[in-house]
Write a protein that holds these residues in place. Structure first.
Motif, PDB file in Angstrom:
ATOM      1  N   VAL A   1     -11.254 -10.624 -27.533  1.00 26.56           N
ATOM      2  CA  VAL A   1      -9.848 -10.352 -27.204  1.00 26.56           C
ATOM      3  C   VAL A   1      -9.697  -9.950 -25.741  1.00 26.56           C
ATOM      4  N   PHE A   2     -10.835  -9.619 -25.087  1.00 21.65           N
ATOM      5  CA  PHE A   2     -10.801  -9.147 -23.704  1.00 21.65           C
ATOM      6  C   PHE A   2     -11.190 -10.292 -22.774  1.00 21.65           C
ATOM      7  N   LYS A   3     -10.336 -11.306 -22.699  1.00 19.45           N
ATOM      8  CA  LYS A   3     -10.593 -12.468 -21.859  1.00 19.45           C
ATOM      9  C   LYS A   3     -10.130 -12.244 -20.427  1.00 19.45           C
ATOM     10  N   ASN A   4      -8.942 -11.729 -20.260  1.00 22.76           N
ATOM     11  CA  ASN A   4      -8.409 -11.491 -18.924  1.00 22.76           C
ATOM     12  C   ASN A   4      -7.383 -10.376 -18.994  1.00 22.76           C
ATOM     13  N   LEU A   5      -6.969  -9.923 -17.837  1.00 20.79           N
ATOM     14  CA  LEU A   5      -5.961  -8.872 -17.739  1.00 20.79           C
ATOM     15  C   LEU A   5      -4.896  -9.314 -16.746  1.00 20.79           C
ATOM     16  N   THR A   6      -3.652  -9.311 -17.182  1.00 20.36           N
ATOM     17  CA  THR A   6      -2.531  -9.666 -16.324  1.00 20.36           C
ATOM     18  C   THR A   6      -1.695  -8.429 -16.065  1.00 20.36           C
ATOM     19  N   VAL A   7      -1.487  -8.111 -14.799  1.00 23.42           N
ATOM     20  CA  VAL A   7      -0.735  -6.927 -14.404  1.00 23.42           C
ATOM     21  C   VAL A   7       0.586  -7.349 -13.778  1.00 23.42           C
ATOM     22  N   ASN A   8       1.671  -6.755 -14.259  1.00 23.60           N
ATOM     23  CA  ASN A   8       2.999  -6.978 -13.696  1.00 23.60           C
ATOM     24  C   ASN A   8       3.473  -5.700 -13.017  1.00 23.60           C
ATOM     25  N   TYR A   9       4.226  -5.862 -11.914  1.00 27.66           N
ATOM     26  CA  TYR A   9       4.579  -4.736 -11.068  1.00 27.66           C
ATOM     27  C   TYR A   9       6.072  -4.427 -11.109  1.00 27.66           C
ATOM     28  N   ALA A  10       6.373  -3.155 -10.860  1.00 28.41           N
ATOM     29  CA  ALA A  10       7.777  -2.739 -10.813  1.00 28.41           C
ATOM     30  C   ALA A  10       8.489  -3.353  -9.616  1.00 28.41           C
ATOM     31  N   ASN A  11       7.779  -3.545  -8.526  1.00 31.26           N
ATOM     32  CA  ASN A  11       8.355  -4.164  -7.324  1.00 31.26           C
ATOM     33  C   ASN A  11       8.427  -5.677  -7.545  1.00 31.26           C
ATOM     34  N   PRO A  12       9.611  -6.256  -7.617  1.00 31.66           N
ATOM     35  CA  PRO A  12       9.725  -7.692  -7.930  1.00 31.66           C
ATOM     36  C   PRO A  12       9.139  -8.601  -6.859  1.00 31.66           C
ATOM     37  N   THR A  13       8.905  -8.082  -5.634  1.00 31.90           N
ATOM     38  CA  THR A  13       8.322  -8.927  -4.594  1.00 31.90           C
ATOM     39  C   THR A  13       6.805  -9.030  -4.709  1.00 31.90           C
ATOM     40  N   GLN A  14       6.214  -8.247  -5.586  1.00 35.23           N
ATOM     41  CA  GLN A  14       4.773  -8.324  -5.777  1.00 35.23           C
ATOM     42  C   GLN A  14       4.455  -9.261  -6.935  1.00 35.23           C
TER      43      GLN A  14
ATOM     44  N   PHE B   1       0.807  -1.219   0.000  1.00 31.91           N
ATOM     45  CA  PHE B   1       0.000   0.000   0.000  1.00 31.91           C
ATOM     46  C   PHE B   1       0.837   1.263   0.000  1.00 31.91           C
ATOM     47  N   GLN B   2       1.949   1.217  -0.704  1.00 33.82           N
ATOM     48  CA  GLN B   2       2.744   2.393  -1.008  1.00 33.82           C
ATOM     49  C   GLN B   2       2.635   2.669  -2.506  1.00 33.82           C
ATOM     50  N   HIS B   3       3.126   3.828  -2.916  1.00 30.46           N
ATOM     51  CA  HIS B   3       3.150   4.150  -4.342  1.00 30.46           C
ATOM     52  C   HIS B   3       3.921   3.070  -5.101  1.00 30.46           C
ATOM     53  N   THR B   4       3.342   2.627  -6.218  1.00 31.48           N
ATOM     54  CA  THR B   4       4.016   1.626  -7.046  1.00 31.48           C
ATOM     55  C   THR B   4       3.616   1.808  -8.499  1.00 31.48           C
ATOM     56  N   ASP B   5       4.362   1.177  -9.394  1.00 31.22           N
ATOM     57  CA  ASP B   5       4.077   1.215 -10.824  1.00 31.22           C
ATOM     58  C   ASP B   5       3.588  -0.144 -11.282  1.00 31.22           C
ATOM     59  N   GLY B   6       2.877  -0.165 -12.413  1.00 31.30           N
ATOM     60  CA  GLY B   6       2.430  -1.431 -12.991  1.00 31.30           C
ATOM     61  C   GLY B   6       2.260  -1.311 -14.488  1.00 31.30           C
ATOM     62  N   THR B   7       2.354  -2.417 -15.171  1.00 32.89           N
ATOM     63  CA  THR B   7       2.122  -2.460 -16.617  1.00 32.89           C
ATOM     64  C   THR B   7       1.166  -3.603 -16.944  1.00 32.89           C
ATOM     65  N   ALA B   8       0.441  -3.446 -18.050  1.00 30.91           N
ATOM     66  CA  ALA B   8      -0.482  -4.493 -18.484  1.00 30.91           C
ATOM     67  C   ALA B   8      -0.685  -4.399 -19.986  1.00 30.91           C
ATOM     68  N   LEU B   9      -0.897  -5.531 -20.605  1.00 29.99           N
ATOM     69  CA  LEU B   9      -1.249  -5.581 -22.010  1.00 29.99           C
ATOM     70  C   LEU B   9      -2.768  -5.470 -22.148  1.00 29.99           C
ATOM     71  N   PHE B  10      -3.227  -4.592 -23.021  1.00 30.34           N
ATOM     72  CA  PHE B  10      -4.663  -4.390 -23.222  1.00 30.34           C
ATOM     73  C   PHE B  10      -4.925  -4.086 -24.688  1.00 30.34           C
ATOM     74  N   THR B  11      -6.007  -4.637 -25.230  1.00 27.00           N
ATOM     75  CA  THR B  11      -6.309  -4.503 -26.654  1.00 27.00           C
ATOM     76  C   THR B  11      -7.699  -3.917 -26.861  1.00 27.00           C
ATOM     77  N   THR B  12      -7.789  -2.814 -27.624  1.00 29.08           N
ATOM     78  CA  THR B  12      -9.100  -2.345 -28.069  1.00 29.08           C
ATOM     79  C   THR B  12      -9.502  -3.186 -29.281  1.00 29.08           C
ATOM     80  N   PRO B  13     -10.783  -3.556 -29.400  1.00 24.88           N
ATOM     81  CA  PRO B  13     -11.169  -4.620 -30.330  1.00 24.88           C
ATOM     82  C   PRO B  13     -11.231  -4.189 -31.789  1.00 24.88           C
TER      83      PRO B  13
END
Length: 471
Positions: free
Chosen positions: A343-356, A304-316
């Motif tokens: 194309v919108f089956k699920n969303l996977t989010v990866n975090y900048a913090n490797p412990t998350q 629950f601190q500031h963090t970054d994240g990335t995700a792949l997302f596709t507009t149809p």
């Protein structure tokens, strides 16, 4: 997503971050619903909206084909500029209840009217370069939504505020292969952004860190003494991305009175980058600090601190067939559109913090269809009356429907008029009402295991104006 947070301390550690995972998942992809299915928008032409978008590419005189069916630019003889604005007004009223992961009821109201009124602008330019070649440019908003609930409603752990928008810059060209057949294509630059908020049920997070089944194995009443139910925090997340797409189409006049168009718009794949910020109650901060050594956490990896994240997302992707038949005093047409929402089956989010650990949220949407029939009546040389009917299927299902996008199958009834003020200047105005089926929510689960069940009563109104100038 929704891995159980009832785990050992080693397993509970990643799930203490579940609220963060779902919040960023929503921000980066949980995509204002209006004419088109889910968060897809077609509100870029007041002229076409008056016919419920029947004959959207083939009725003629509409510069919005620059963005929607570039091959049809072949009918635009000269140089044109068009500006449109559509006011999207919709309501979304929830009725139902919620309970936490232990089955205890969650307090709060039904959230009020989550809908809003917001403008959607569009701009189009088209010019005839040679007898056979046309070029055009546009700025449109093909995807977007906005919902806002009361801060203390029963579904606050799923959603409070949501805003998502995709902005397209399009460069188009058409070429007349023969006098009756043209082809066209576009290059599309798309910017997508999102801002979302939701409450965090920190009493449930505390159970996942120190309650039964964890290493500390504290009884529920002791955990609740430290972090009582109702100890809510707030997550605010945002994300954005640039990506690129294309479209191709054809425009054919089989007779002097009939026109056919087919257009295919590609899907656009984004790699969204987001940030998350949290408001955490003091008692929760103190508990997390005390548990940090047992959880193997350091000050830089506390939840629950500031963090970054990335995700792949596709507009149809979207494919549209359009037909128009022209008579002296009237014209009528039809449209059929298919949108590739699977194309919108699920969303996977990866975090900048490797412990998350990464988080995954399932949507399981399916492809949708839109059908429209409408026409024009030329009352005078200057005044045109329009009307149309549309039917739009939803890509969502009750099992996976979330309050951020309470979408369902809808019907559209529209009327409009066009006025040719001079040989160079014309205006269009349209109104449409959207009738939406009851949108059931069969157990939307928050990141901390809170379950929302009920239904939404939705409705929409669209008001559009456009101005077209021919140079």
């Amino acid at each position: 997503m929704h891995t159980s947070f009832r785990n050992t301390v080693r397993g509970g550690r990643p799930l203490a971050l579940a609220a963060l995972g779902l919040a960023i998942a929503g921000a980066l992809a949980a995509p204002q619903q209006a004419r088109a299915s889910s968060f897809q928008l077609k509100e870029d032409s007041a002229q076409a909206m008056g016919r419920a978008y029947a004959g959207s590419a083939t009725a003629g005189g509409d510069v919005s084909v620059v963005a929607n069916a570039p091959a049809a630019m072949s009918d635009l003889k000269g140089t044109y500029f068009e500006a449109d604005v559509t006011a999207i007004n919709f309501s979304a009223n929830f009725t139902g209840s919620a309970h936490d992961a232990l089955g205890s009821p969650i307090s709060g109201g039904n959230g009020g009217d989550a809908g809003t009124t917001m403008p959607v602008p569009s701009f189009f330019f088209a010019t005839q370069v040679t007898d056979r070649l046309h070029l055009g440019a546009s700025v449109t908003v093909p995807f977007g939504f906005k919902t806002t609930y009361d801060n203390n409603w029963v579904g606050r752990y799923n959603s409070i505020y949501s805003k998502f928008e995709s902005l397209d810059g399009t460069m188009s060209a058409s070429f007349d292969v023969t006098d009756n057949l043209s082809i066209g294509g576009s290059a599309i630059a798309q910017h997508t952004s999102a801002t979302l908020t939701q409450a965090i049920n920190f009493s449930s997070v505390a159970l996942g860190l120190a309650g039964p089944g964890t290493q500390l194995n504290l009884p529920v009443n002791e955990v609740y003494a430290l972090v009582p139910p109702g100890s809510d925090g707030l997550a605010r997340v945002s994300g954005s991305s640039w990506a690129w797409g294309w479209q191709l189409g054809t425009y054919w006049k089989p007779t002097a009175q009939d026109r056919l168009s087919f257009n295919y718009r590609s899907k656009i794949s984004h790699r969204l980058h987001g940030t998350a910020n949290f408001n955490v109650p003091d008692n929760v901060s103190a508990l997390v600090g005390q548990l940090a050594p047992a959880l193997g956490l350091t000050p830089s990896t506390l939840p629950f601190q500031h963090t970054d994240g990335t995700a792949l997302f596709t507009t149809p992707a979207e494919a549209t067939a359009s037909y128009w038949h022209q008579e002296d005093k009237f014209g009528f047409g039809a449209d059929v559109s298919w949108t590739e929402w699977d194309v919108f089956k699920n969303l996977t989010v990866n975090y900048a913090n490797p412990t998350q650990p990464q988080t995954v949220q399932n949507f399981n949407w399916h492809n949708s269809w839109y059908f429209a029939f409408g026409g024009d009546y030329y009352l005078t040389d200057k005044l045109t009356l329009r009307s149309g009917l549309g039917y739009d299927t939803t890509p969502t299902t009750a099992a996976y429907r979330e309050p951020r996008v309470p979408d369902e199958t809808r019907k559209l009834l529209s009327v409009g008029l066009g006025y040719k003020a001079t040989e160079h200047f014309s205006i269009n105005a349209s109104y449409a009402h959207i009738f939406v089926n009851r949108a059931a929510v069969n157990g939307a689960v928050s990141a901390t295991g809170d379950v929302l069940t009920g239904s939404f009563d939705d409705a929409g109104n669209l008001f559009a104006l456009s101005a077209i100038y021919k140079f």
